[in-house]
Design a protein around this motif. Structure first.
Motif, mmCIF file in Angstrom:
data_model
loop_
_atom_site.group_PDB
_atom_site.id
_atom_site.type_symbol
_atom_site.label_atom_id
_atom_site.label_comp_id
_atom_site.label_asym_id
_atom_site.label_seq_id
_atom_site.Cartn_x
_atom_site.Cartn_y
_atom_site.Cartn_z
ATOM 1 N N LYS A 6 14.928 2.873 5.077
ATOM 2 C CA LYS A 6 15.573 4.169 5.194
ATOM 3 C C LYS A 6 16.948 3.944 5.789
ATOM 4 O O LYS A 6 17.075 3.407 6.888
ATOM 5 N N ASN A 7 17.977 4.350 5.041
ATOM 6 C CA ASN A 7 19.358 4.075 5.459
ATOM 7 C C ASN A 7 19.557 2.595 5.771
ATOM 8 O O ASN A 7 20.201 2.219 6.757
ATOM 9 N N GLU A 8 18.935 1.753 4.918
ATOM 10 C CA GLU A 8 19.046 0.286 4.990
ATOM 11 C C GLU A 8 18.312 -0.318 6.191
ATOM 12 O O GLU A 8 18.393 -1.518 6.434
ATOM 13 N N HIS A 9 17.560 0.491 6.934
ATOM 14 C CA HIS A 9 16.763 -0.027 8.051
ATOM 15 C C HIS A 9 15.288 -0.051 7.647
ATOM 16 O O HIS A 9 14.778 0.922 7.075
ATOM 17 N N SER A 10 14.600 -1.133 7.957
ATOM 18 C CA SER A 10 13.201 -1.281 7.581
ATOM 19 C C SER A 10 12.315 -0.299 8.346
ATOM 20 O O SER A 10 12.486 -0.095 9.547
ATOM 21 N N ILE A 11 11.388 0.328 7.623
ATOM 22 C CA ILE A 11 10.410 1.243 8.217
ATOM 23 C C ILE A 11 9.063 0.541 8.269
ATOM 24 O O ILE A 11 8.581 0.028 7.255
ATOM 25 N N LYS A 12 8.437 0.531 9.431
ATOM 26 C CA LYS A 12 7.138 -0.114 9.568
ATOM 27 C C LYS A 12 6.020 0.860 9.213
ATOM 28 O O LYS A 12 6.007 1.999 9.661
ATOM 29 N N LEU A 13 5.094 0.383 8.379
ATOM 30 C CA LEU A 13 3.904 1.144 8.032
ATOM 31 C C LEU A 13 2.675 0.277 8.279
ATOM 32 O O LEU A 13 2.745 -0.955 8.210
ATOM 33 N N GLU A 14 1.542 0.924 8.535
ATOM 34 C CA GLU A 14 0.294 0.177 8.578
ATOM 35 C C GLU A 14 0.077 -0.485 7.213
ATOM 36 O O GLU A 14 0.439 0.068 6.182
ATOM 37 N N ILE A 15 -0.517 -1.666 7.235
ATOM 38 C CA ILE A 15 -0.670 -2.441 5.998
ATOM 39 C C ILE A 15 -1.397 -1.642 4.926
ATOM 40 O O ILE A 15 -0.986 -1.595 3.760
ATOM 41 N N ARG A 16 -2.492 -0.968 5.297
ATOM 42 C CA ARG A 16 -3.256 -0.248 4.283
ATOM 43 C C ARG A 16 -2.466 0.929 3.735
ATOM 44 O O ARG A 16 -2.502 1.213 2.532
ATOM 45 N N SER A 17 -1.733 1.633 4.599
ATOM 46 C CA SER A 17 -0.884 2.729 4.125
ATOM 47 C C SER A 17 0.144 2.207 3.129
ATOM 48 O O SER A 17 0.414 2.844 2.099
ATOM 49 N N LEU A 18 0.706 1.046 3.426
ATOM 50 C CA LEU A 18 1.708 0.455 2.552
ATOM 51 C C LEU A 18 1.109 0.101 1.197
ATOM 52 O O LEU A 18 1.719 0.345 0.145
ATOM 53 N N LEU A 19 -0.091 -0.448 1.178
ATOM 54 C CA LEU A 19 -0.729 -0.823 -0.082
ATOM 55 C C LEU A 19 -1.099 0.406 -0.913
ATOM 56 O O LEU A 19 -1.026 0.384 -2.146
ATOM 57 N N ILE A 20 -1.487 1.483 -0.241
ATOM 58 C CA ILE A 20 -1.774 2.730 -0.954
ATOM 59 C C ILE A 20 -0.494 3.282 -1.570
ATOM 60 O O ILE A 20 -0.474 3.703 -2.736
ATOM 61 N N LEU A 21 0.584 3.282 -0.803
ATOM 62 C CA LEU A 21 1.869 3.715 -1.349
ATOM 63 C C LEU A 21 2.271 2.839 -2.527
ATOM 64 O O LEU A 21 2.738 3.337 -3.563
ATOM 65 N N ASP A 22 2.099 1.544 -2.390
ATOM 66 C CA ASP A 22 2.443 0.605 -3.454
ATOM 67 C C ASP A 22 1.709 0.949 -4.745
ATOM 68 O O ASP A 22 2.303 0.969 -5.837
ATOM 69 N N TYR A 23 0.425 1.249 -4.640
ATOM 70 C CA TYR A 23 -0.344 1.572 -5.840
ATOM 71 C C TYR A 23 0.083 2.921 -6.425
ATOM 72 O O TYR A 23 0.172 3.076 -7.652
ATOM 73 N N LEU A 24 0.348 3.895 -5.562
ATOM 74 C CA LEU A 24 0.809 5.189 -6.053
ATOM 75 C C LEU A 24 2.154 5.069 -6.765
ATOM 76 O O LEU A 24 2.424 5.786 -7.730
ATOM 77 N N ILE A 25 3.003 4.159 -6.292
ATOM 78 C CA ILE A 25 4.284 3.920 -6.972
ATOM 79 C C ILE A 25 4.035 3.351 -8.364
ATOM 80 O O ILE A 25 4.667 3.761 -9.347
ATOM 81 N N LYS A 26 3.111 2.421 -8.476
ATOM 82 C CA LYS A 26 2.792 1.854 -9.790
ATOM 83 C C LYS A 26 2.263 2.926 -10.742
ATOM 84 O O LYS A 26 2.516 2.870 -11.947
ATOM 85 N N ARG A 27 1.535 3.885 -10.195
ATOM 86 C CA ARG A 27 0.926 4.948 -11.018
ATOM 87 C C ARG A 27 1.666 6.273 -10.867
ATOM 88 O O ARG A 27 1.072 7.333 -11.100
ATOM 89 N N ARG A 28 2.932 6.216 -10.460
ATOM 90 C CA ARG A 28 3.682 7.435 -10.165
ATOM 91 C C ARG A 28 3.616 8.417 -11.336
ATOM 92 O O ARG A 28 3.645 8.038 -12.504
ATOM 93 N N GLY A 29 3.535 9.691 -10.957
ATOM 94 C CA GLY A 29 3.440 10.753 -11.955
ATOM 95 C C GLY A 29 2.021 11.050 -12.397
ATOM 96 O O GLY A 29 1.763 12.065 -13.042
ATOM 97 N N GLU A 30 1.050 10.180 -12.039
ATOM 98 C CA GLU A 30 -0.342 10.375 -12.417
ATOM 99 C C GLU A 30 -1.176 10.642 -11.164
ATOM 100 O O GLU A 30 -0.894 10.113 -10.092
ATOM 101 N N TYR A 31 -2.210 11.435 -11.325
ATOM 102 C CA TYR A 31 -3.140 11.638 -10.216
ATOM 103 C C TYR A 31 -4.072 10.432 -10.108
ATOM 104 O O TYR A 31 -4.567 9.922 -11.112
ATOM 105 N N VAL A 32 -4.290 9.986 -8.871
ATOM 106 C CA VAL A 32 -5.157 8.839 -8.605
ATOM 107 C C VAL A 32 -6.257 9.301 -7.649
ATOM 108 O O VAL A 32 -5.969 9.855 -6.579
ATOM 109 N N SER A 33 -7.510 9.069 -8.024
ATOM 110 C CA SER A 33 -8.631 9.536 -7.214
ATOM 111 C C SER A 33 -8.812 8.685 -5.957
ATOM 112 O O SER A 33 -8.303 7.565 -5.859
ATOM 113 N N ASN A 34 -9.573 9.237 -5.001
ATOM 114 C CA ASN A 34 -9.920 8.468 -3.808
ATOM 115 C C ASN A 34 -10.606 7.161 -4.167
ATOM 116 O O ASN A 34 -10.305 6.103 -3.608
#
Length: 226
Positions: A145-173
């Motif tokens: 964010k504004n070129e500064h790294s944002i720290k996230l919990e590892i699992r939150s980051l992996l969930i975001l990563d997968y949602l980015i890959k599937r962006r625009g689509e609904y992904v179930s739990n």
């Protein structure tokens, strides 16, 4: 350790170590195995971004591995790297995403790997904009964010990563659990909800929308990919 994680199946240990060292110098995370059974055990215990497979390996050969992955709808990118003759057509028929002969230039291998990772995100370059001066580094799995790294919990980051890959689509739990937790992990949908809450708190509540019985969807415009 967070980054692009590769599982390399190769029974020639000298060649395996050479490729592993090269890829680690390029800041990839590389796990290795020398036979098909070990490969299956590894993917049971871990989640990977890319598989690199030789065909002629002990116990379970690469072709059978590709068939197993196809049967289980494993959508992880698969690169066959082999010297086995006349295996190109069958490799693609069974489910590989790319194919290289071991005699290829090592720089070409790197280019093919990066191409496959970008393909997984449907992106042409190495960053995706998430809005409000926030961007995501695909290869290093980092948010800025504004070129500064944002720290996230590892699992939150992996969930975001997968949602980015599937962006625009609904992904179930269930899908989020299956794609971001290893198979041998006991997880619950309540944990997924917590991580979604955490991501909304950091990135903005409107970035991830939810719909009952459908799951979660990341809202990104295609012109945010570059």
């Amino acid at each position: 350790m967070i980054g692009t994680k590769i599982l390399f199946l190769e029974d020639d240990t000298l060649y395996q170590e050479t490729i592993k060292e090269f890829l680690e110098e390029e800041e990839f995370i590389v796990d290795t195995c020398t036979d098909g059974e070990e490969f299956l055990n590894k993917i049971f215990e871990n989640v990977y971004d890319l598989y690199i497979l030789d065909i002629n390996v002990p116990k379970i050969d690469g072709m059978k591995i590709l068939k197993i992955l196809k049967e289980y709808n494993d959508n992880t990118m698969k690169l066959v790297l082999t010297s086995t003759q006349n295996s190109l057509i069958n490799s693609f028929k069974i489910g590989c995403d790319d194919f290289l002969n071991k005699r290829c230039d090592i720089d070409e291998l790197l280019l093919r790997i990066k191409m496959l990772i970008r393909r997984a995100y449907k992106a042409h370059k190495e960053y995706i904009l998430l809005g409000n001066n926030i961007k995501y580094d695909l290869f290093n799995k980092k948010i800025y964010k504004n070129e500064h790294s944002i720290k996230l919990e590892i699992r939150s980051l992996l969930i975001l990563d997968y949602l980015i890959k599937r962006r625009g689509e609904y992904v179930s739990n269930n899908e989020l659990e299956n794609k971001t937790y290893s198979t041998n992990t006991n997880s619950k949908s309540d944990v997924i909800r917590y991580h979604i809450w955490h991501l909304r708190k950091i990135l903005g509540k409107n970035l991830i929308e939810s719909k009952k019985s459908f799951g979660y969807r990341l809202k990104l415009e295609e012109n945010n990919i570059f």
